[in-house]
Design an enzyme around this catalytic site. Structure first.
Site, PDB file in Angstrom:
ATOM      1  CD  GLU A 105     -24.560  12.398  58.498  1.00 13.15           C
ATOM      2  OE1 GLU A 105     -24.123  13.500  57.682  1.00 13.15           O
ATOM      3  OE2 GLU A 105     -23.183  11.533  59.484  1.00 13.15           O
ATOM      4  CG  HIS A 141     -19.192  14.739  51.583  1.00 14.57           C
ATOM      5  ND1 HIS A 141     -20.077  14.009  51.085  1.00 14.57           N
ATOM      6  CD2 HIS A 141     -20.266  15.295  52.517  1.00 14.57           C
ATOM      7  CE1 HIS A 141     -21.060  13.175  52.144  1.00 14.57           C
ATOM      8  NE2 HIS A 141     -20.417  14.368  52.401  1.00 14.57           N
TER       9      HIS A 141
END
Length: 262
Positions: A158, A50
Site C-alpha cells: 500500500e 481502521h
C-alpha cells in the site's frame, strides 16, 4: 480424547488456484458474520486497522470466529501493523487467515510470517506454544505438527516503497498472499480518495504482474461486479465484494428512491 486438527477452507481455495469472494463486515457483528457464511461467502474480512475492536480484545475476536465456524466461512483479519506479538495473539485466539498493514521491506514480512510459524524455512519459528483456543484448549491431535499448514499470513502492499521492494517481498518463504491496497496507495502517492488515478493503477498493475510471476496469490478490492469479474479473470484470487454499510446504503437508498408519496 483428542480432536482432529483444524482445516482452513480459504487456504484450500488458494492452493487450488481458485477465487475466494468475501465482504468487509464493518459492523463487527457476529450475527452478520454467521449470515454471510450462510449466504455462501468464502470469507468475511474483519478490519482491525481502521475501526473495530482492539486487536488485543480476545473475547470479541472469539465471538466473531465462532460465528464464522457456525456459518461455514473463514475470517480474514487485518492487523494494523506487523507486530509479532499481535500476530501470535490473533492466531492463538483461533484466527487462521491474517494480513498485516504498514510493511515496506522483505525483512518486515519475514518477521511477520516467522511469528506465525512453529517451524519456519527449515528453522524453529517464533510462534509461542500454549493451549489456546486455536488448539481447542490443548485437545487437538498433533497441534504443533499441523497448525503451520492451516495458517495463511499475507501482507498489504500500500505504499511506493513496498511496491519498489515487491520482488523481494514476494520471495519471502511461506508468504500466503499479497493484497493490493489502492486506497492507501492513493494517499501515499499524493492522490487521496482517487484509487483509480493513473499513477495508482500503474502501481497496482506492477503488484499484479509481480505476484502472478512469483506465483503468490493476489488479493484486492472489487469496485462493482464488472470490476470483480475483470480482476478474477486477471489473476486475482481474493476479492472483496463490498462492505456491510455499503450494501445497506445501496439497498436503503434504492427503497427511498422507489418510494412514491401518496
Amino acid at each position: 480424547m483428542a480432536t482432529s486438527p483444524r482445516t482452513n477452507d480459504l487456504q484450500r481455495i488458494l492452493a487450488d488456484d481458485a477465487v475466494a469472494l468475501g465482504i468487509l463486515e464493518n459492523a463487527y457483528d457476529p450475527s452478520l458474520v454467521e449470515f454471510y457464511g450462510e449466504l455462501g461467502l468464502d470469507f468475511v474480512w474483519i478490519d482491525l486497522e481502521h475501526a473495530g475492536p482492539s486487536p488485543w480484545n480476545g473475547h470479541r475476536m472469539e465471538d466473531l470466529l465462532r460465528a464464522a465456524d457456525v456459518g461455514g466461512t473463514e475470517l480474514l483479519v487485518r492487523l494494523p501493523e506487523p507486530d509479532p506479538g499481535t500476530i501470535r495473539k490473533a492466531l492463538d485466539a483461533g484466527v487462521r487467515n491474517l494480513f498485516v498493514s504498514r510493511i515496506e521491506s522483505a525483512d518486515e514480512v519475514r518477521r511477520a510470517v516467522e511469528a506465525s510459524r512453529f517451524e519456519y524455512d527449515g528453522e524453529p519459528g517464533k510462534r509461542g506454544f500454549a493451549s489456546p483456543r486455536a488448539s481447542r484448549w490443548g485437545t487437538t491431535d498433533d497441534y504443533a505438527g499441523t497448525e503451520d499448514e492451516e495458517v495463511v499470513l499475507g501482507v498489504t502492499i500500500e505504499n511506493p516503497t513496498a511496491v519498489a521492494n515487491i520482488a523481494e517481498i514476494l520471495a519471502v518463504p511461506e508468504l500466503g498472499f499479497v493484497f493490493a491496497g489502492p486506497l492507501d496507495l492513493a494517499v501515499s502517492l499524493g492522490h487521496p480518495g482517487e484509487p483509480t488515478h493513473d499513477e495508482v493503477e500503474e502501481h497496482v498493475e506492477e503488484i499484479r504482474e509481480a505476484a502472478l510471476k512469483a506465483d503468490v496469490p493476489l488479493g484486492g478490492l472489487g469496485f462493482g461486479m464488472d470490476d470483480v469479474n475483470e480482476k478474477a479473470n486477471a489473476g486475482y484470487q481474493i476479492l472483496n465484494l463490498g462492505s456491510t454499510t455499503g450494501a445497506l446504503q445501496s439497498v436503503v437508498r434504492s427503497w427511498l428512491d422507489d418510494y412514491e408519496e401518496a
